[in-house]
Motif scaffolding. Structure first.
Motif, PDB file in Angstrom:
ATOM      1  N   ALA A   1      73.365  -7.354  -5.340  1.00 61.62           N
ATOM      2  CA  ALA A   1      72.113  -7.459  -4.507  1.00 61.62           C
ATOM      3  C   ALA A   1      71.263  -7.744  -5.595  1.00 61.62           C
ATOM      4  CB  ALA A   1      72.728  -5.623  -3.995  1.00 61.62           C
ATOM      5  N   GLN A   2      70.211  -8.152  -5.367  1.00 62.22           N
ATOM      6  CA  GLN A   2      68.727  -8.491  -6.374  1.00 62.22           C
ATOM      7  C   GLN A   2      67.764  -6.999  -5.785  1.00 62.22           C
ATOM      8  OE1 GLN A   2      66.278 -11.131  -4.944  1.00 62.22           O
ATOM      9  NE2 GLN A   2      65.190 -10.866  -6.123  1.00 62.22           N
ATOM     10  N   ALA A   3      67.688  -6.676  -7.494  1.00 61.33           N
ATOM     11  CA  ALA A   3      66.879  -5.496  -7.308  1.00 61.33           C
ATOM     12  C   ALA A   3      66.193  -5.222  -6.606  1.00 61.33           C
ATOM     13  CB  ALA A   3      67.210  -5.087  -9.166  1.00 61.33           C
ATOM     14  N   LEU A   4      65.884  -4.229  -5.930  1.00 67.32           N
ATOM     15  CA  LEU A   4      64.297  -4.067  -5.931  1.00 67.32           C
ATOM     16  C   LEU A   4      63.156  -4.030  -6.852  1.00 67.32           C
ATOM     17  CD1 LEU A   4      64.120  -1.278  -2.817  1.00 67.32           C
ATOM     18  CD2 LEU A   4      63.864  -3.760  -2.614  1.00 67.32           C
ATOM     19  N   ALA A   5      61.738  -4.784  -6.220  1.00 64.62           N
ATOM     20  CA  ALA A   5      60.437  -4.763  -7.195  1.00 64.62           C
ATOM     21  C   ALA A   5      59.706  -2.968  -7.593  1.00 64.62           C
ATOM     22  CB  ALA A   5      58.937  -5.775  -6.851  1.00 64.62           C
ATOM     23  N   VAL A   6      59.662  -2.447  -8.627  1.00 69.85           N
ATOM     24  CA  VAL A   6      59.112  -0.964  -8.992  1.00 69.85           C
ATOM     25  C   VAL A   6      58.816  -1.329  -9.855  1.00 69.85           C
ATOM     26  CG1 VAL A   6      61.494  -0.402  -7.971  1.00 69.85           C
ATOM     27  CG2 VAL A   6      61.836  -0.338 -10.824  1.00 69.85           C
ATOM     28  N   GLU A   7      57.744   0.257  -9.504  1.00 67.01           N
ATOM     29  CA  GLU A   7      56.482   0.060 -10.086  1.00 67.01           C
ATOM     30  C   GLU A   7      56.794   1.109 -11.027  1.00 67.01           C
ATOM     31  OE1 GLU A   7      52.099   0.323  -9.277  1.00 67.01           O
ATOM     32  OE2 GLU A   7      52.601  -1.313  -8.293  1.00 67.01           O
ATOM     33  N   GLU A   8      56.150   0.784 -12.890  1.00 63.10           N
ATOM     34  CA  GLU A   8      56.317   2.210 -13.158  1.00 63.10           C
ATOM     35  C   GLU A   8      55.480   3.162 -12.967  1.00 63.10           C
ATOM     36  OE1 GLU A   8      57.751   2.529 -17.284  1.00 63.10           O
ATOM     37  OE2 GLU A   8      58.288   5.059 -17.161  1.00 63.10           O
ATOM     38  N   VAL A   9      54.806   3.978 -11.893  1.00 61.73           N
ATOM     39  CA  VAL A   9      53.337   4.359 -11.577  1.00 61.73           C
ATOM     40  C   VAL A   9      52.935   5.645 -12.445  1.00 61.73           C
ATOM     41  CG1 VAL A   9      53.275   4.094  -9.108  1.00 61.73           C
ATOM     42  CG2 VAL A   9      54.378   6.003  -9.583  1.00 61.73           C
ATOM     43  N   ALA A  10      54.497   6.251 -13.403  1.00 63.38           N
ATOM     44  CA  ALA A  10      54.073   7.618 -14.436  1.00 63.38           C
ATOM     45  C   ALA A  10      55.205   8.014 -15.207  1.00 63.38           C
ATOM     46  CB  ALA A  10      53.332   8.841 -13.915  1.00 63.38           C
ATOM     47  N   PRO A  11      54.787   7.789 -16.417  1.00 63.18           N
ATOM     48  CA  PRO A  11      55.856   7.927 -17.542  1.00 63.18           C
ATOM     49  C   PRO A  11      57.904   8.149 -16.627  1.00 63.18           C
ATOM     50  CG  PRO A  11      55.129   8.987 -18.220  1.00 63.18           C
ATOM     51  CD  PRO A  11      54.139   8.435 -16.802  1.00 63.18           C
ATOM     52  N   GLY A  12      58.367   7.692 -16.573  1.00 63.79           N
ATOM     53  CA  GLY A  12      59.301   8.283 -16.018  1.00 63.79           C
ATOM     54  C   GLY A  12      59.942   7.727 -14.050  1.00 63.79           C
ATOM     55  N   VAL A  13      58.310   7.600 -13.381  1.00 60.08           N
ATOM     56  CA  VAL A  13      58.500   7.823 -12.260  1.00 60.08           C
ATOM     57  C   VAL A  13      58.350   6.148 -12.279  1.00 60.08           C
ATOM     58  CG1 VAL A  13      56.722   8.396 -10.406  1.00 60.08           C
ATOM     59  CG2 VAL A  13      57.133   9.211 -12.249  1.00 60.08           C
ATOM     60  N   PHE A  14      59.662   5.985 -10.757  1.00 62.11           N
ATOM     61  CA  PHE A  14      58.785   4.734 -10.531  1.00 62.11           C
ATOM     62  C   PHE A  14      59.595   4.433  -9.078  1.00 62.11           C
ATOM     63  CE2 PHE A  14      61.308   4.449 -14.756  1.00 62.11           C
ATOM     64  CZ  PHE A  14      60.821   3.288 -14.890  1.00 62.11           C
ATOM     65  N   VAL A  15      57.966   3.215  -8.265  1.00 65.97           N
ATOM     66  CA  VAL A  15      58.319   2.950  -6.905  1.00 65.97           C
ATOM     67  C   VAL A  15      58.283   1.748  -6.734  1.00 65.97           C
ATOM     68  CG1 VAL A  15      56.318   3.604  -5.045  1.00 65.97           C
ATOM     69  CG2 VAL A  15      57.072   4.869  -6.983  1.00 65.97           C
ATOM     70  N   HIS A  16      58.713   1.943  -5.443  1.00 62.57           N
ATOM     71  CA  HIS A  16      58.640   0.228  -4.333  1.00 62.57           C
ATOM     72  C   HIS A  16      57.963   0.584  -3.854  1.00 62.57           C
ATOM     73  CE1 HIS A  16      60.229  -3.184  -2.525  1.00 62.57           C
ATOM     74  NE2 HIS A  16      60.819  -2.471  -1.035  1.00 62.57           N
ATOM     75  N   GLN A  17      57.200  -0.646  -3.797  1.00 64.82           N
ATOM     76  CA  GLN A  17      56.172  -0.524  -2.201  1.00 64.82           C
ATOM     77  C   GLN A  17      56.490  -1.551  -1.246  1.00 64.82           C
ATOM     78  OE1 GLN A  17      51.944  -1.965  -3.501  1.00 64.82           O
ATOM     79  NE2 GLN A  17      51.232  -1.707  -1.462  1.00 64.82           N
TER      80      GLN A  17
END
Lengths: 306, 268
Positions: free
Chosen positions: A20-36
């Motif tokens: 599976a290809q990893a979902l793109a995520v963004e680090e919005v705060a240290p240690g907090v990742f979000v996929h939109q």
């Protein structure tokens, strides 16, 4: 056609999870990742990835907050977690029972993984889950392969928040009275001041009323007082400023409430109200054409008992 | 009478059939059989001059599909619409409701909300006081209305079971028709829904009859079945000759009775 789909289904299931290809995520705060998530309805092309998904990394463990719209999405989210940390996922949190938020749960099942949700989540999953699964299978086809219902084993009652420790990092899980749905739960990362609102907050995409319109407005007033700096909405940008982010949704829900109350007062029947009450002027929302009339029906059948 | 009961009591059988044979090929147009069961071989004329059926082409919520049977002739002692059958051909229990009206109704226009289980023709058949039948139909695209989970929490639904609300939409003028909406709080379980905790089928439990009187006069009688939506809503008309009381008696399939009355006068 059915045979063809079945063949694709087998291929999809045969594919090893590691591919599976990893979902793109963004680090919005240290240690907090979000996929939109994308602002679309479920389609085979988006594989059900229409909601924002997140994970929080502590010193010992990882918590996933919402897992995606299909097993495949859940696996891709898991790939994203593994790309950013070697720590194990110990918690998988569902913000509510809608399929775009918890149909990826099975990708995380295993020893030592707890699934958390609102006290009413098990009954929501039991009663509505099979219908959601049928719809999703129809809309996603092969992309839905292997998706199954996973009920939470840790539940949070309204009025009694649960704090979970990821190792030097505490998430506060809070269950709410009926609002967007009958089983909404938020997670607050105390360290970074990030609130994971689930679908208690829609941004850009039109909010969907599937619980109680007036309840939702009440809950929003309480949410606004939470000590957060930023919010990760269930749909919308990866992060937004808190509590300012609530304003557009509040304006929509209030306008919906007022216009439906007025229609009931004037004796406008349900069918006409659904057809004639327009989206509030001056507000711009995505995917409003079908969802707004549905919201009118849900609100009408609630408010006519006032 | 017998054929009608057969249509209604066929529901559990069909429930079993649906549970066991989901996805089985659909039979041909069910309307000829339904029509014969309800009306025998009586001719049904094109009812376009007597009633109109307003229904959405595509339902937004299959569990709450608004339908209006609009009367195109007034209710007079000389000629009136006596009954209206509302049939949702493809529903597990096709006969949604029979509305019995009287000249005291003022207008036979009825508005209600139904569940629609799959793409279907909907028929409204009016019988006028001269014994003639007049039919109209519409095609409605919707699916899943009979098995859709209850909108309300089961505990909440039972807590307010039988509560009623009456809204009048026109001012009181003695001798002139008034329109009123009656809401009855009832989960109207279809027998096709799954219990949230036990995962068993919830047994059918629905409003079976509604009797509306103004004073001693019978205005409207509704025989209903599982196709009416949760919290049934019926909008109807009546002619108050003077101030009085509108009373409603409801009976459900579990033989519970609910009664309520409202004063009608200049203030209502």
């Amino acid at each position: 056609m059915r045979l063809l789909l079945a063949a694709f289904g087998l291929l999809a299931m045969a594919g090893p999870p590691a591919m599976a290809q990893a979902l793109a995520v963004e680090e919005v705060a240290p240690g907090v990742f979000v996929h939109q998530g994308v602002h679309e309805e479920f389609t085979a092309a988006n594989e059900g990835a229409i909601a924002n998904l997140a994970f929080v990394v502590g010193q010992d463990a990882v918590a996933v907050i919402d897992s995606g719209g299909s097993l495949r999405q859940g696996r891709r989210l898991r790939e994203a977690v593994e790309a950013h940390t070697g720590l194990p996922v110990r918690w998988v949190i569902a913000t509510h029972a809608h399929p775009d938020h918890l149909f990826g749960h099975a990708a995380f099942a295993g020893d030592g993984v707890r699934f958390a949700g609102h006290q009413r989540l098990p009954r929501e999953v039991a009663s509505k889950g099979p219908l959601y699964l049928d719809n999703m299978t129809r809309l996603l086809g092969a992309a839905s392969a292997g998706t199954e219902l996973v009920a939470p084993d840790v539940t949070v009652p309204v009025g009694a928040p649960l704090e979970i420790d990821l190792g030097g990092r505490v998430l506060r899980l809070q269950a709410w009275p009926t609002a967007h749905t009958a089983a909404d739960l938020t997670a607050l990362d105390l360290e970074s001041g990030t609130l994971f609102a689930g679908d208690l907050l829609f941004m850009e995409r039109l909010p969907v009323v599937d619980g109680s319109l007036t309840g939702w407005l009440d809950v929003m007033a309480e949410l606004a007082a939470l000590p957060a700096e930023r919010v990760v909405p269930g749909h919308g940008p990866a992060q937004a400023a808190w509590p300012e982010a609530l304003a557009p949704q509040r304006a929509y829900l209030k306008a919906l409430r007022d216009s439906v109350r007025e229609a009931i007062e004037q004796g406008m029947p349900l069918g006409r109200a659904a057809e004639e009450i327009p989206l509030p002027a001056g507000q711009s929302w995505l995917l409003g054409d079908e969802n707004h009339p549905r919201n009118v029906i849900a609100s009408y059948t609630e408010l006519e008992w006032e | 009478m017998l054929p009608r009961r057969r249509l209604i009591t066929a529901a559990p059988v069909l429930v079993a059939a649906m549970a066991g044979l989901a996805g089985a090929a659909r039979a041909a147009d069910p309307w000829p059989d339904i029509k014969e069961a309800l009306f025998g071989h009586r001719p049904i004329a094109d009812g376009g001059a007597v009633i109109a059926l307003d229904a959405p082409e595509r339902a937004l919520d299959a569990a709450v599909v608004p339908m209006t049977i609009r009367a195109l002739l007034p209710q007079t002692e000389a000629r009136w619409i006596k009954t209206v059958h509302l049939v949702i051909d493809e529903n597990p229990a096709p006969l949604a409701a029979v509305f019995h009206l009287s000249p005291a109704s003022g207008s036979a226009t009825i508005e209600t909300r139904v569940r629609v289980n799959s793409y279907t023709h909907v028929h409204a058949v009016a019988e006028t006081s001269d014994g003639r039948l007049h039919g109209v139909s519409r095609f409605v695209k919707a699916a899943g209305g009979c098995s859709a989970p209850a909108l309300k929490d089961a505990d909440e639904a039972m807590a307010r079971l039988g509560r009623m609300k009456l809204r009048t939409h026109t001012p009181f003028t003695p001798g002139e028709a008034m329109t009123a909406q009656l809401l009855i709080s009832h989960p109207n379980y279809t027998g096709l829904q799954i219990d949230q905790l036990s995962r068993n089928w919830i047994p059918p439990d629905y409003v079976r009859s509604i009797l509306v009187r103004y004073g001693e006069r019978e205005i409207l009688k509704v025989e209903a079945d599982i196709s009416l939506s949760e919290d049934p809503s019926i909008t109807f008309s009546f002619v108050p000759e003077a101030e009085g009381r509108l009373s409603v008696a409801v009976e459900d399939s579990s033989e519970r009775h609910f009664e309520e009355a409202w004063p009608i006068g200049p203030g209502s």
